[in-house]
Design a protein around this motif. Structure first.
Motif, mmCIF file in Angstrom:
data_model
loop_
_atom_site.group_PDB
_atom_site.id
_atom_site.type_symbol
_atom_site.label_atom_id
_atom_site.label_comp_id
_atom_site.label_asym_id
_atom_site.label_seq_id
_atom_site.Cartn_x
_atom_site.Cartn_y
_atom_site.Cartn_z
ATOM 1 N N GLU A 111 2.797 6.811 1.130
ATOM 2 C CA GLU A 111 3.908 6.068 1.865
ATOM 3 C C GLU A 111 3.425 4.863 2.020
ATOM 4 O OE1 GLU A 111 5.017 8.551 5.191
ATOM 5 O OE2 GLU A 111 5.574 10.285 4.096
ATOM 6 N N ARG A 112 3.230 3.778 1.380
ATOM 7 C CA ARG A 112 2.799 2.615 1.429
ATOM 8 C C ARG A 112 3.824 1.353 1.119
ATOM 9 N NH1 ARG A 112 -2.322 3.546 2.570
ATOM 10 N NH2 ARG A 112 -3.024 5.606 2.051
ATOM 11 N N PRO A 113 3.604 0.230 1.716
ATOM 12 C CA PRO A 113 4.572 -0.974 1.419
ATOM 13 C C PRO A 113 4.263 -1.385 -0.124
ATOM 14 C CG PRO A 113 3.128 -1.577 2.879
ATOM 15 C CD PRO A 113 2.915 -0.178 2.658
ATOM 16 N N PRO A 114 5.253 -2.007 -0.661
ATOM 17 C CA PRO A 114 5.112 -2.509 -2.134
ATOM 18 C C PRO A 114 3.934 -3.482 -2.155
ATOM 19 C CG PRO A 114 7.578 -2.505 -1.566
ATOM 20 C CD PRO A 114 6.740 -2.154 -0.294
ATOM 21 N N ALA A 115 3.596 -4.184 -1.093
ATOM 22 C CA ALA A 115 2.282 -5.067 -1.050
ATOM 23 C C ALA A 115 1.053 -4.132 -1.250
ATOM 24 C CB ALA A 115 2.484 -6.146 0.327
ATOM 25 N N ALA A 116 0.987 -3.164 -0.566
ATOM 26 C CA ALA A 116 0.008 -2.675 -0.560
ATOM 27 C C ALA A 116 -0.176 -1.992 -1.986
ATOM 28 C CB ALA A 116 -0.178 -1.199 0.491
ATOM 29 N N TRP A 117 0.608 -1.519 -2.237
ATOM 30 C CA TRP A 117 0.754 -0.676 -3.967
ATOM 31 C C TRP A 117 0.277 -1.763 -4.912
ATOM 32 C CZ3 TRP A 117 -0.100 3.990 -4.848
ATOM 33 C CH2 TRP A 117 0.368 4.869 -4.284
ATOM 34 N N MET A 122 -5.406 -3.619 6.322
ATOM 35 C CA MET A 122 -4.448 -2.525 6.488
ATOM 36 C C MET A 122 -4.733 -1.552 7.621
ATOM 37 S SD MET A 122 -3.848 -1.208 2.528
ATOM 38 C CE MET A 122 -3.648 -2.394 1.081
ATOM 39 N N SER A 180 -6.123 4.118 1.111
ATOM 40 C CA SER A 180 -6.132 3.177 0.207
ATOM 41 C C SER A 180 -7.326 3.104 -0.905
ATOM 42 C CB SER A 180 -6.020 1.749 0.731
ATOM 43 O OG SER A 180 -4.791 1.872 1.497
ATOM 44 N N THR A 196 0.784 11.509 3.928
ATOM 45 C CA THR A 196 1.333 10.328 3.876
ATOM 46 C C THR A 196 0.573 9.275 2.945
ATOM 47 O OG1 THR A 196 -0.243 9.598 5.849
ATOM 48 C CG2 THR A 196 2.075 10.614 6.395
#
Length: 305
Positions: free
Chosen positions: A56-62, A194, A201, A53
């Motif tokens: 598999e991260r939300p846009p804010a995390a990226w 997070m 991350s 996974t």
């Protein structure tokens, strides 16, 4: 509290490494590249993030990861440029004054509650910072022996334009150091929020940072230096410990980011000052010793009851 102590200890060890590297013929940019490769290996070995996974991260995390991947190696290089342009003392001062940015973010971004005790702790921390960074002034001796005042004036006038350009570049690099380190502190706090996903991350941020500085070195057609590459393994272990325990400290004190920001910066420079006096025979003034006392008082005030 042990997470903060460990993070501070690793950070001081990184500073000692970089100080010794300057006189040991180590090319810091190459050591930094290997440092991130080492940090990636340690993340995989010790943290064992779930690889299935990983992406598999939300846009804010990226966005946070992308900014960290760019800033982590870039600030190292900007710091090196600042040391060349503005000197070690000014560069170190700019790095430590970056504490102002995460403290502001603690209240404006992370909505930390303000109390009289906390405000006094912050004031003491900033006073401690000023005392710890104080250095004796050196006075000049006038024109060099054998040089007439008029010749000296002509030489000074001819160098004015170049000096102004160099000073402007120096201030730009100092601004980069100040803003870069402050933003990195804030981004690490965001990463700590997070939760359990922070191990993946951390792995991604190390990987991206390593790729970017590796490509930068290749683009410069760097001639590789065995000692510098080998020393990067040690730097990577120290840097990994510093960042890992720094994020853990934020997770330990999720509602008190000011404590982590202030304790980390003030703790590093206080212990670094003592190490400098003990190992490198750097002189401590009464003002520096006062700064260490104020730093301890600030941390006591900021520590939650």
């Amino acid at each position: 509290m042990h997470t903060l102590i460990l993070s501070i200890s690793f950070s001081v060890a990184v500073s000692i490494f970089l100080k010794l590297a300057r006189g040991g013929g180590i090319r810091v940019d190459q050591a930094i590249a290997v440092n991130y490769a080492t940090a990636v290996a340690l993340s995989l070995w010790l943290l064992r993030p779930p690889l299935d996974t990983l992406f598999e991260r939300p846009p804010a995390a990226w966005l946070i990861l992308g900014l960290l991947g760019i800033l982590l190696p870039s600030v190292f290089l900007v710091m090196a440029a600042a040391v060349r342009q503005a000197g070690i003392v000014r560069s170190d001062t700019a790095q430590r004054l970056s504490l102002i940015l995460p403290i502001l973010a603690a209240f404006l971004v992370f909505h930390e509650a303000v109390s009289g005790r906390k405000a006094l702790g912050i004031a003491l921390a900033l006073c401690a910072l000023a005392c710890l960074l104080a250095r004796p002034r050196h006075t000049g001796t006038g024109s060099p022996s054998g040089t007439s005042p008029s010749a000296s004036a002509v030489a000074t006038s001819a160098a004015d334009d170049e000096a102004r350009g160099s000073a402007a570049r120096g201030w730009l690099t100092l601004l980069g150091v100040w803003a870069g380190y402050g933003c990195i502190d804030i981004l690490f706090k965001q990463m700590a929020r997070m939760g359990a996903g922070f191990t993946g991350s951390l792995l991604l941020s190390f990987t991206l940072a390593g790729l970017l500085i590796g490509l930068w070195l290749l683009a410069r057609r760097t001639r590789w230096h065995a000692r510098s590459l080998a020393s990067g393994i040690l730097l990577g272990g120290l840097n990994f410990g510093n960042i890992y325990f720094y994020i853990r400290a934020h997770q330990t004190f999720p509602d008190n980011p000011t404590l982590v920001f202030a304790a980390m910066n003030i703790g590093v420079i206080s212990i670094g000052t003592l190490v400098g006096a003990g190992l490198f025979r750097e002189r401590l003034s009464a003002v520096n010793l006062l700064g260490i006392g104020l730093a301890l008082g600030a941390i006591v005030l900021l520590f939650p009851r």
